[in-house]
Design a protein around this motif. Structure first.
Motif, PDB file in Angstrom:
ATOM      1  N   THR A 151       0.850  -1.198   0.000  1.00 19.75           N
ATOM      2  CA  THR A 151       0.000   0.000   0.000  1.00 19.75           C
ATOM      3  C   THR A 151       0.881   1.241   0.000  1.00 19.75           C
ATOM      4  O   THR A 151       2.065   1.178   0.312  1.00 19.75           O
ATOM      5  N   TYR A 197     -10.606  -2.982  -3.603  1.00 13.59           N
ATOM      6  CA  TYR A 197      -9.753  -3.392  -2.485  1.00 13.59           C
ATOM      7  C   TYR A 197      -8.404  -3.920  -2.995  1.00 13.59           C
ATOM      8  O   TYR A 197      -7.363  -3.684  -2.391  1.00 13.59           O
ATOM      9  N   LEU A 200      -6.262  -1.013  -3.790  1.00 17.56           N
ATOM     10  CA  LEU A 200      -5.710  -0.406  -2.583  1.00 17.56           C
ATOM     11  C   LEU A 200      -4.484  -1.208  -2.113  1.00 17.56           C
ATOM     12  O   LEU A 200      -3.429  -0.628  -1.818  1.00 17.56           O
ATOM     13  N   ASP A 206      -6.038   5.031  -2.276  1.00 20.73           N
ATOM     14  CA  ASP A 206      -5.740   5.233  -0.862  1.00 20.73           C
ATOM     15  C   ASP A 206      -6.856   4.825   0.071  1.00 20.73           C
ATOM     16  O   ASP A 206      -6.602   4.502   1.233  1.00 20.73           O
ATOM     17  N   GLY A 230      -1.840  -2.111   4.738  1.00 21.20           N
ATOM     18  CA  GLY A 230      -2.977  -1.224   4.934  1.00 21.20           C
ATOM     19  C   GLY A 230      -3.755  -1.527   6.201  1.00 21.20           C
ATOM     20  O   GLY A 230      -3.401  -2.426   6.971  1.00 21.20           O
ATOM     21  N   ALA A 250      -4.836   2.976   3.014  1.00 21.59           N
ATOM     22  CA  ALA A 250      -3.484   2.590   2.632  1.00 21.59           C
ATOM     23  C   ALA A 250      -2.508   2.628   3.794  1.00 21.59           C
ATOM     24  O   ALA A 250      -1.494   1.929   3.777  1.00 21.59           O
TER      25      ALA A 250
END
Lengths: 264, 264
Positions: A151, A197, A200, A206, A230, A250
């Motif tokens: 992330t 997802y 991310l 983010d 994350g 993130a």
């Protein structure tokens, strides 16, 4: 504590499930005559034959390879187990995306112990792209080869990209809370289903903020995103494992900033 | 009237442009450090180095293979020609999608004569999927192989799937008109950039309605969708070749029904 060979067996089993689900879903994706049942009359929730065949294919593999584990699947509910581990399956997350031909739906597979997901996998069959996280690593394998998921470190909302599947996030109050965050960020995009997802985890966006999720919608994303660095919680900062309101971020800084606006 | 060998040369040249744009764009897609310039201070319009490199790569090929044709590109404007044909290029349509890592952006390539586009190509480099239409055929070539594109025959709005890139479609009045149609359909999805037009050509969705488009955003989609049996106009039923308000529909019936609500 799982042994290394137990960990490898879980990974290989999850890959076998995802391979089987790819075949089952792509047999119907973008094919003529795809139908959509409606489970609830008041709510558009298409369930295709692809959904059911995908979950059946995965359950068949688990029956052979992991008979002691429990299974919780979107289509066929809970099968109890004795090992303390539960496979949580969403055979097609994003059925509306699936019905629209978009490559944003996915197959979600995760393994939970008593404390939540310990391993998760998000597979996009059409793109042939698989994101997985848990047991100390997070990886993607797709059209551009394999790489580590990480992330990103975006420090504040003014630089952030925010995703959600629908602009109408949850009920009126939830939508208002979402829009408070949306008003602070650089860019808001919709329509990504579970692929949001994965993006991310891959360091492309983010924040993902959604409401009204089910446990099988969120457990695999939690495992993948946490393994990639994350943070995923509900909108109050507690566990998101049961679904409901989900805030995926993130990093801890952007998570805290978004949560402050959600609860302002 | 073009000869068959002229038609083949246009097709092969377009494929060569799309191949070059794939390399140029994927060199930057999802890579760390991707930056976004802002062309207009009041409007988020990221232009990446990938955008420019993609257009330069295509212009270099046209300079060698089609020196007599004009070129109109998003990044470098108009290069006049003498053949009566103009290549219209959008090196990355959906730069915000590109910056977010979503596989919804695309490379748009089309060839127009004095009456509008006669051939168009929509390429999604990450998925490795190419949609093309014109000269009497419409085809897709992607992860599931090659097949003919054909729009679908959904007869009325209550069964239709409607796409638009952003929920805020155009200005206030345009947004209101869009929502009149959105209120009638079965499902509305956002976030697909030019990929939405490809899905319409592929018979997956029924309507794409957008506003504020540029000529290079719409000419390739028009050619692909018309070759697949669909209808693309502005919101008044006139030519959409210059961009602006665009109504793309799977068939004349659904087009008329949507236009009635847009202008109600």
């Amino acid at each position: 504590m799982l042994t290394q060979s137990e960990v490898e067996d879980i990974r290989h089993t999850a890959a076998a499930l995802a391979d089987a689900a790819r075949v089952a879903t792509l047999a119907h994706f973008r094919k003529p005559g795809l139908t959509a049942d409606t489970k609830e009359a008041t709510h558009f929730d298409p369930v295709t034959i692809a959904d059911r065949e995908s979950e059946i294919a995965m359950r068949d593999i688990l029956a052979r390879r992991r008979p002691d584990d429990a299974i919780l699947g979107e289509e066929f509910g809970l099968k109890p187990g004795v090992s303390g581990l539960t496979w949580v399956l969403d055979p097609i997350d994003g059925t509306r995306g699936f019905l629209s031909g978009t490559p944003t739906w996915g197959v979600l597979i995760s393994v939970a112990d008593g404390n939540g997901p310990i391993y998760g996998l998000i597979d996009q069959p059409y793109i042939q792209e698989r994101f997985e996280g848990g047991f100390g690593r997070a990886l993607v394998n797709g059209p551009m080869g394999a790489s580590v998921l990480r992330t990103r470190s975006t420090p504040d909302l003014s630089q952030a990209i925010l995703l959600s599947t629908f602009p109408e996030v949850g009920d009126d109050a939830e939508g208002e809370a979402f829009r408070r965050v949306a008003g602070q960020v650089r860019l808001v995009r919709y329509g990504m289903d579970c692929y949001g997802y994965a993006l991310l985890a891959a360091g492309q966006v983010d924040l993902v903020i959604e409401a009204g999720l089910q446990t099988y919608d969120v457990q695999a994303p939690i495992a993948v995103i946490e393994a990639a660095g994350g943070v995923v919680t509900n909108w109050q900062g507690g566990s998101a494992c049961q679904g409901g309101q989900v805030l995926a971020a993130a990093n801890p800084e952007i998570h805290a900033a978004a949560m402050a606006y959600l609860n302002a």
